[in-house]
Design an enzyme around this catalytic site. Structure first.
Site, short mmCIF file in Angstrom:
data_model
loop_
_atom_site.label_atom_id
_atom_site.label_comp_id
_atom_site.label_asym_id
_atom_site.label_seq_id
_atom_site.Cartn_x
_atom_site.Cartn_y
_atom_site.Cartn_z
N LYS A 74 0.85 -1.19 0.00
CA LYS A 74 0.00 0.00 0.00
C LYS A 74 0.88 1.24 0.00
CE LYS A 74 -3.89 1.92 2.69
NZ LYS A 74 -4.76 1.67 3.85
N SER A 148 -9.41 1.68 3.02
CA SER A 148 -8.64 2.52 2.13
C SER A 148 -7.65 1.72 1.28
CB SER A 148 -7.86 3.57 2.95
OG SER A 148 -6.99 2.94 3.89
N SER A 172 -9.74 -0.75 7.15
CA SER A 172 -9.18 -0.71 5.80
C SER A 172 -8.51 -2.00 5.37
CB SER A 172 -8.17 0.44 5.69
OG SER A 172 -8.81 1.67 5.91
#
Length: 597
Positions: A74, A148, A172
């Site tokens: 990420k 996210s 997330s």
């Protein structure tokens, strides 16, 4: 058939010499190039990736648990020589070194491929708040990918990488897993270092893992976990079992919210799938208990209604002061609220949170894990664009309390809606129960009989056993499997090892007046025989608790086995056999009990 990138399949191929890391890197890059460009913010160069592969090819694949395994990161987690953007171009910088968690995985043989898209500054559960575009949901691009950690989840679901790192402050690492048919591990806070991670809420942030199955998640977790002095919030899981509830065992009790506390926001398909998943847990032998979910819901509301939003403001205060227009409008609107709180507000919220923590603690003496929906529904992108704040908040209904209450969790796929969209539940327990939850998730995932990600592959390896020190104990009577006192072992985390026999030097007696009936075994080399035993592995930390339950005239002694070795086990004081019935000729306590009718 496309090669599955699950860790077991790749390891088997490497060990058999079917392919080498450079072959897999070439395939990874091909899959990324032909896929959705909005999944990745940056991908490392082919030259550098092949150089890493070539270095691995000088080593023995058997020596590294993640040898040649490709993974995504990420883009709020640093990878050396790649840009970190947190999905904000104006925030962009080049990382000089790997985040600790990336370095750990690289040392285990894994290859970081690049940086995946996300809701800007990890603020959101939707996956649509990025200037780099919206990664398409792996099953239907009209629906949310989840956030996210949107790019991380989609990249794994589509088979571009074997696993991916996300972060999980409010859900997330779980919501995107649910929406893309993945296992999403939100480890105990601090188990994976956050050093080299752009903070969202620094005191609550947690690096998470997206994987195709629970085994892959466990392998990645064990490789990545390490105490990190450079991370002020780093913690080390106890090696020993401080509680028998940390270990997986059959027949555990799980909690479900009372019906009026469940919320599916009008989504009947998700409600039906949740009830099916609960029924599946029961069919696997777990025991359901309805619990009061209100303290968890109250704690969840604190995350965005309380002072923790100020942590998000703290993390990017210079940027928001100097270039507020650099932020996504929704991200900016959420984070700006952090300016207004006072110290009094912070203490007020901390006192409320502590009260909620205290209210939930007794529950963990009654249940082994909670089982909730991962999300209450799955929205279309256009629905969220029309109501971005409220619908995002709805997705956090079952997730926002997690780190505030110091819990671990695993999101696991359990089914598909009539619209062919994935659904899953989350299993939850206190911090450092991660391994137990992975075992539960694996049992449920296997029973659900779902293919991995978007593939047609079904690969569900057995998980590695819990890493704890045990001591063998030999039992010959009521503590054997299925007999009345066996629970005294299982409740302390003991696990069955094997059936055994003593050396031919023992006599067995049915002790009078015992409830339930108990045998006494004494050593007598002149008139003994071989007696059937079971060997159980009892955590060393639970020995005192176990021995406390042993009544006179029984005790623990060194018992000689048929092969001449010795193991700790039940023995009886000789005086107690004077009025007892000898049952040595049965050779087995169960056989004697059967004669009693």
């Amino acid at each position: 058939m496309t090669l599955s990138f699950d860790i077991t399949t790749l390891r088997q191929g490497y060990l058999a010499g079917s392919f080498k890391p450079s072959d897999i890197i070439t395939e990874v890059l091909s899959r990324i190039e032909s896929g959705d460009s909005k999944i990745w913010i940056s991908v490392d160069t082919k030259e550098r990736l092949l150089a890493q592969a070539a270095e691995l090819e000088t080593k023995d694949p058997a020596t590294l648990p993640l040898y040649g395994i490709p993974f995504g990161v990420k883009d709020n987690i640093d990878v050396a020589e790649l840009p970190t953007t947190a999905a904000c171009p104006d925030y962009r910088y080049f990382a000089e070194k790997d985040a600790t968690v990336v370095a750990q995985l690289r040392a285990a043989g894994a290859i970081p491929i690049g940086k995946t898209n996300l809701d800007q500054f990890a603020t959101g559960l939707v996956g649509v708040r990025s200037p780099y575009g919206v990664p398409g949901n792996a099953f239907d691009p009209e629906y949310l990918p989840g956030g996210s950690s949107s790019g991380s989840a989609v990249s794994v679901a589509l088979g571009q990488v074997s696993f991916a790192l996300g972060t999980d402050t409010a859900g997330s690492g779980r919501v995107p897993a649910c929406f893309n048919n993945l296992v999403g591990l939100k480890p105990s806070r601090g188990l994976l270092s956050a050093s080299g991670v752009v903070p969202a809420c620094k005191s609550l942030d947690c690096v998470s893992i997206f994987a195709l199955n629970a085994s892959d998640a466990q392998t990645a977790l064990r490789s990545a976990a390490a105490f990190d002095p450079s991370d002020a919030y780093s913690r080390q899981a106890p090696v020993q079992l401080e509680s028998p509830r940390r270990a997986y065992r059959e027949g555990m009790t799980f909690g479900v919210p009372s019906p009026e506390q469940l919320n599916f926001f009008g989504d009947q398909a998700y409600l039906n799938l949740y009830l099916e998943a609960v029924g599946q847990l029961e069919s696997l032998g777990f025991k359901k208990q309805v619990v009061d979910f209100s303290p968890f819901l109250s704690a969840a509301r604190l995350l965005y209604e309380g002072p923790w939003v100020a942590e998000r403001y703290w993390a990017i205060q210079e940027l928001i002061k100097e270039a507020p227009d650099a932020l996504h409008p929704i991200t900016k609107a959420i984070i700006e609220k952090g300016i207004d709180g006072t110290a009094v507000d912070a203490f007020d919220a901390s006192y409320k949170l502590q009260a909620f923590r205290q209210a939930t603690l007794p529950l963990w003496d009654e249940i082994d894990f909670l089982a909730t929906p991962t999300a209450g529904t799955h929205y279309k992108i256009e629905e969220v664009e029309a109501d971005p704040i409220q619908l995002n908040s709805n997705l956090g209904y079952y997730t926002n309390f997690m780190n505030l209450l110091d819990l671990a969790s695993v999101a696991v796929p359990t089914g598909f809606t009539p619209k062919k969209l994935p659904f899953g539940i989350t299993v939850i327990a206190p911090a450092f129960h991660d391994e137990k939850l992975l075992q539960v998730a694996n049992k449920l995932h296997v029973a659900s009989d779902l293919a991995l990600g978007t593939s047609d592959q079904k690969v569900f390896p057995e998980l590695a056993p819990f890493p704890t020190e045990t001591l063998s104990i030999a039992v010959c009577g009521a503590h054997m499997s299925g007999l009345p006192l066996n629970s005294q072992l299982t409740e302390l985390g003991a696990t069955f090892n094997r059936a055994e026999k003593t050396s031919p030097n023992y006599r067995l007696f049915a002790l009078p007046g015992t409830t339930p009936p108990k045998p006494g075994m004494v050593r007598d080399s002149s008139a003994g025989a071989s007696i059937d035993l079971e060997i159980w592995e009892l955590p060393k930390t639970q020995w005192a608790a176990f021995i406390e339950q042993i009544p006179s005239p029984l005790g623990i002694a060194n018992i000689e086995l048929a092969d001449g070795t010795f193991v700790k086990g039940f023995s009886c004081e000789a005086w107690a056999t004077s009025n007892a019935t000898e049952v040595t000729n049965h050779g087995n306590w169960r056989k004697y009990i059967a004669t009693l009718g």
